[in-house]
Structures are given as structure tokens and as C-alpha cells.
Enzyme design. Structure first.
Site, mmCIF file in Angstrom:
data_model
loop_
_atom_site.group_PDB
_atom_site.id
_atom_site.type_symbol
_atom_site.label_atom_id
_atom_site.label_comp_id
_atom_site.label_asym_id
_atom_site.label_seq_id
_atom_site.Cartn_x
_atom_site.Cartn_y
_atom_site.Cartn_z
ATOM 1 N N HIS A 62 -12.791 2.979 -0.421
ATOM 2 C CA HIS A 62 -12.849 1.903 0.594
ATOM 3 C C HIS A 62 -13.511 0.645 0.025
ATOM 4 C CE1 HIS A 62 -13.081 5.152 3.965
ATOM 5 N NE2 HIS A 62 -11.844 4.711 3.888
ATOM 6 N N GLU A 92 -8.310 -5.369 4.479
ATOM 7 C CA GLU A 92 -8.128 -5.084 3.049
ATOM 8 C C GLU A 92 -6.925 -5.838 2.481
ATOM 9 O OE1 GLU A 92 -9.096 -0.518 2.648
ATOM 10 O OE2 GLU A 92 -8.709 -1.079 4.705
ATOM 11 N N ASN A 151 0.870 -1.174 0.000
ATOM 12 C CA ASN A 151 0.000 0.000 0.000
ATOM 13 C C ASN A 151 0.909 1.227 0.000
ATOM 14 O OD1 ASN A 151 -1.778 2.059 0.476
ATOM 15 N ND2 ASN A 151 -2.752 1.126 2.261
ATOM 16 N N ARG A 198 -12.040 15.758 7.463
ATOM 17 C CA ARG A 198 -12.749 16.127 6.230
ATOM 18 C C ARG A 198 -14.200 16.480 6.526
ATOM 19 N NH1 ARG A 198 -11.176 10.716 3.098
ATOM 20 N NH2 ARG A 198 -9.201 10.530 4.190
ATOM 21 N N ARG A 257 -2.374 -2.083 -3.557
ATOM 22 C CA ARG A 257 -3.598 -1.319 -3.388
ATOM 23 C C ARG A 257 -3.502 -0.154 -4.376
ATOM 24 N NH1 ARG A 257 -4.891 3.463 0.628
ATOM 25 N NH2 ARG A 257 -7.048 3.765 0.045
#
Ligand code: ADP
Length: 400
Positions: A181, A387, A7, A242, A91
Site C-alpha cells: 500500500h 493511488e 492495475n 487475512r 501499478r
């Protein structure tokens, strides 16, 4: 068969080496502050060996070399030859409208990832750095696979993914909802079906991935029909730093009044808002919750806003799904914060959801299971996301 999962971020590279026979993590770690001063390399093996060192890594290739050396180290390592790595799964963030599944990387796929750089400049560039570094260290013969964050959401119908702006901007720039996601939503929904004991094709699920970045997906029969993140991971509901969805006029109003450049505005929306912006304390939910417990009113407001926004998404997705079988919570907050979970369950009581208080408080730190009482009309499950494992499984399947 061992799969190396990568990743790559703009200044970081997280990795895991997974043995696919028993899906065991042989080693994992992180290369942080790549290209910056005081880079840090960390490594941890299943045997309990740990390395944490200040090690300057000028670029992703140097990071790759360092992690390979650690994996092969005669004392701390977990493999004795590079040939024990069968493939690398990366990823990848933005796969645009093109990548609806994981793919084996070749020159054409690299061009595809490059073509979506305008939609996710930092992420896609970083993913390409990771792929390039991998080629440089392992050569082109080792298969590499890209697993896209956006892919699982590619089943959304146009009425869910289009924004009501002039159609030409969709055609010209590809402006639409993509969702993120996806790998987490796919892993968690698949795992939920296993726990419930039904085929995923029979289930209507709402998955809430609540972490520093958060998104919710409505999944009907294993297919995403809507999700909260959009063109970028800024859309949806408030996150650590955010905003989530806003009246767009707030942006133009602030730009004008505060004389802000687009970059400065972007910084406010992405890095200074959310839990941090409202509480004024932290983007970390644990710190917000402890301030709330001490009676801080802005921490309470931040927590109330987060829970209320999550509930509104759940409500709208029940309608979008035309029903519901279960809700699944995952991500750092979903897996651990029983305080938010309690409030969310209370907000759903009128639908017949009955919280099991004891199970809720116990279900933390990687535990998996149901937090609703037997007999609850719908169940809520806590499922730790993984993941990396899904990236490794996709990589294995593709190279086989
Ligand atoms: P990311 O989106 O960066 O992968 P995570 O999924 O790890 O982040 O989620 C980070 C959030 O989860 C933070 O707000 C943090 O406070 C919260 N969190 C993580 N661990 C715990 C914990 N043990 N208890 C409560 N909250 C936690």
C-alpha cells in the site's frame, strides 16, 4: 497530456485515463474475470457514458484491446486517437530491495520485476501480463512506467524490516519486511501535509489504510520508518479475510492437527480468517457492523479485535516515531466506518485526542477533513486515497 493508469491483477485489469492538466479522470473501468467464463467489461466516462457488458477476454491483451476501443469509441469515447495517450503508468506490487522509486520500464526493469516473482507470485506475474499486453497493443514506443507498492517503504531501517530468523534466509531469499500500500501511504501523507499546512519533512504521521487489505505506516518527515505489512500483505493486523500477525506456532499446530498442505494453510490464513473467520458472517465490514447492531456476539468480537489491534499499532508507532502530529485514516473502512473511528478515538482519549462526533458521522463517502475538535492534542484526518492519481503523477514526472 493524458496518462493511462493500469492495475493488472491475475484475472482483472482496472484502468483510468487521467488528463494531467486538471488531473481529471476522463474515463475509468474494469475488465473482470479475464481468462475465465462470463468476463465483464465496464467503462465510465466523465461525460456520464457507461458501458457494462459481458465480453469474453481470453487474456490481458484482449482486455487492453477492448478498453482501447472504448476510449476511442466515436460515441462513448474520450479521445480520438491513441496518440492522445502520452504514457502508461502501471501499478506494480513487489519491487523487492531494488526499486525504491518509480521507474520507466525497459527490458532490465522487466527482468527485475520477474526476479521478485518468488516473493509475490500472483501479483508480479499479473503486473507483467499487464505490461506485456500494453506493449502488444500500443507498441514499444509509448513510454510505460512502473510504480511499486513497496517503494515508499524502502526507507525503513534494518531494525524495522528484519525478521529475527537465521540471517542466511534474508541473504538467500530476501526474507524481510517490505510493506505494501506504499502508493496509498505516500499519497495520503502528502495530502495530510497540504491540509495541515506544513512541509511533510516537519511531520510525524501515522497513516492507517483500512480496506479489505489493511496496513498502518509510521511516517517521520515523509519517510516510512515502520509498517505493518511484511514479506507479504498477510502480515500486520486482521483484515477482511487475512489473519495479520499470528503466533507462528498456530500455523504448524494446525497443519499437523488438521493434516493441511501448505496451500490449504495458506488459504485459511489469506481467505478464511480475519473479519470473516471471526464473525462467520462476512469479510465486508458493513455486513459485520450491521450484524453487530443486531446484537450478534461474534460480529461484536470481530469489530472489537480489529479496533484493539489498530490501537496497538498506533500505540507502538507513537513510540517508534518518538511523538506524533496527526493520524490519518483512509481506505474503504477508514473513509466510511464512523463506528470503528469512534472506538479508535475513544481508545486514544487518554492521549488528549478529542473526537468531534458530528464531524465523524458526516465524514463519509469521499469527504476529506478533520474528525477531532479544535484544541484536540492530536488531530485525526480522513483522507480518501487516490493511488491512480499518484501513479499518473509519477508517470508524468518520469516521462518529462
Ligand atoms: P480494497 O482493499 O479492496 O481496495 P476498500 O478500500 O474498498 O477495499 O475497502 C473495503 C472495505 O471498506 C469493506 O470492508 C467495506 O465494508 C468497507 N466500506 C467500503 N465502503 C463503505 C461504506 N460506504 N461504508 C462503510 N464501509 C465501507
Amino acid at each position: 497530456m493524458n496518462i493511462l493508469v493500469i492495475n493488472a491483477g491475475s484475472s482483472s485489469l482496472k484502468y483510468q485515463l487521467i488528463s494531467m492538466e486538471d488531473e481529471k479522470v476522463l474515463a475509468k473501468g474494469n475488465c473482470e474475470r479475464i481468462g475465465l467464463s462470463d468476463s465483464v467489461f465496464s467503462f465510465q466516462s466523465y461525460k456520464g457514458e457507461k458501458i457494462q457488458e459481458q465480453f469474453d477476454m481470453k487474456n490481458h491483451t484482449e482486455a487492453f484491446n477492448r478498453l482501447t476501443k472504448a476510449l476511442l469509441d466515436p460515441e462513448h469515447g474520450v479521445i480520438s486517437d491513441v496518440s492522445e495517450i502520452s504514457a502508461v503508468g502501471h501499478r506494480a506490487v513487489q519491487g523487492g530491495s531494488r526499486f525504491s522509486k518509480s521507474v520507466i520500464i525497459d527490458d532490465d526493469v522487466i527482468k527485475g520485476i520477474e526476479s521478485f516473482i518468488p516473493l509475490a507470485p500472483l501479483h508480479n506475474k499479473a503486473n507483467l501480463e499487464g505490461i506485456k499486453a500494453c506493449y502488444e497493443v500500443f507498441g514499444k514506443d509509448l513510454p510505460e512506467v512502473a510504480v511499486f507498492d513497496t517503494a515508499f517503504h524502502s526507507t525503513m531501517p534494518p531494525k524495522a524490516y528484519m525478521y529475527p530468523i537465521p540471517y542466511e534466509f534474508y541473504e538467500k531469499y530476501g526474507i524481510r519486511r517490505y510493506g505494501f500500500h506504499g502508493t496509498s501511504h505516500r499519497y495520503v501523507s502528502g495530502r495530510a501535509a497540504e491540509i495541515i499546512g506544513k512541509d511533510i519533512s516537519e511531520l510525524k504521521l501515522i497513516v492507517c489504510h483500512l480496506g479489505n487489505g489493511s496496513s498502518i505506516a509510521a511516517i517521520d518527515g515523509g519517510k516510512v520508518i515502520d509498517t505493518s505489512m511484511g514479506l507479504t500483505p498477510l502480515d500486520g493486523f486482521m483484515m477482511g479475510t487475512r489473519t495479520g500477525t499470528l503466533d507462528p506456532s498456530v500455523v504448524t499446530f494446525l497443519e499437523e492437527k488438521e493434516n493441511l498442505t501448505p496451500e490449504e494453510m495458506n488459504d485459511i490464513l489469506n481467505k478464511k480468517s480475519g473479519l470473516l473467520g471471526i464473525s462467520g458472517i462476512s469479510s465486508d465490514d458493513r455486513e459485520v457492523i450491521s450484524a453487530l447492531k443486531e446484537g450478534n456476539p461474534r460480529a461484536k468480537l470481530a469489530a472489537d479485535m480489529l479496533e484493539y489491534e489498530i490501537l496497538k499499532f498506533i500505540g507502538s508507532y507513537i513510540v517508534a516515531l518518538k511523538g506524533l502530529d496527526a493520524i490519518v485514516l483512509t481506505g474503504g473502512i477508514g473513509e466510511n466506518s464512523f463506528i470503528h473511528r469512534r472506538s479508535i478515538c475513544k481508545g486514544l482519549e487518554f492521549l488528549g485526542i478529542e473526537l468531534d462526533e458530528e464531524a465523524n458521522e458526516k465524514m463519509v463517502g469521499g469527504a476529506e477533513g478533520k474528525i477531532t475538535k479544535d484544541g484536540s492534542k492530536f488531530d485525526i484526518y480522513i483522507i480518501p486515497t487516490n493511488e491512480e492519481l499518484l501513479i499518473a503523477r509519477d508517470t508524468k514526472a518520469l516521462i518529462e
